[in-house]
Scaffold this motif. Sequence first.
Motif, PDB file in Angstrom:
ATOM      1  N   ASP A  21     -64.746 -27.959 -26.990  1.00 16.56           N
ATOM      2  CA  ASP A  21     -64.227 -29.085 -27.765  1.00 16.56           C
ATOM      3  C   ASP A  21     -64.972 -30.334 -27.323  1.00 16.56           C
ATOM      4  O   ASP A  21     -64.944 -30.692 -26.145  1.00 16.56           O
ATOM      5  CB  ASP A  21     -62.733 -29.279 -27.520  1.00 16.56           C
ATOM      6  N   GLY A  69     -56.319 -34.104 -30.768  1.00 17.22           N
ATOM      7  CA  GLY A  69     -55.761 -33.703 -29.485  1.00 17.22           C
ATOM      8  C   GLY A  69     -54.280 -34.027 -29.363  1.00 17.22           C
ATOM      9  O   GLY A  69     -53.647 -34.586 -30.267  1.00 17.22           O
ATOM     10  N   ARG A  90     -54.059 -40.246 -30.355  1.00 15.26           N
ATOM     11  CA  ARG A  90     -54.511 -38.861 -30.473  1.00 15.26           C
ATOM     12  C   ARG A  90     -56.013 -38.893 -30.711  1.00 15.26           C
ATOM     13  O   ARG A  90     -56.486 -39.497 -31.668  1.00 15.26           O
ATOM     14  CB  ARG A  90     -53.817 -38.146 -31.635  1.00 15.26           C
ATOM     15  N   TYR A  93     -61.443 -34.442 -32.238  1.00 14.26           N
ATOM     16  CA  TYR A  93     -62.432 -33.584 -31.591  1.00 14.26           C
ATOM     17  C   TYR A  93     -63.007 -32.591 -32.588  1.00 14.26           C
ATOM     18  O   TYR A  93     -62.462 -32.388 -33.673  1.00 14.26           O
ATOM     19  CB  TYR A  93     -61.824 -32.839 -30.384  1.00 14.26           C
TER      20      TYR A  93
END
Length: 105
Positions: A21, A69, A90, A93
């Motif tokens: 990631d 995330g 947040r 990714y």
Amino acid sequence: MYAIIETGGKQFRVEEGLKIDVEKLAAEPGGEIVLDKVLFLDKDGGPLVGEPYLEGAKVTCEVVEHGRGKKIIVFHKRRRQDSHKKQGHRQDYTTLLVKSIEANA
């Protein structure tokens, strides 16, 4: 064989078949992306170290998906002022699947 690459201001140790990631990249899921910022490469002939990057080395990855995330809480408090701020975040990714590692050195 493994390599250490740089993307999104961070360094990752990658091998073929590994999912990682990374910071969000502008690529469509299912597409292919080539990462050429290779810092270190360990192969049969021995280790190769870049200054800062290796010339002609590249890592080919497939874009698996984009995501967000886990939420983190950012809380700022100013003591004795009866003042605070609570904020959530947040991070976006991209999940990459490493397909091949190539070196022309």
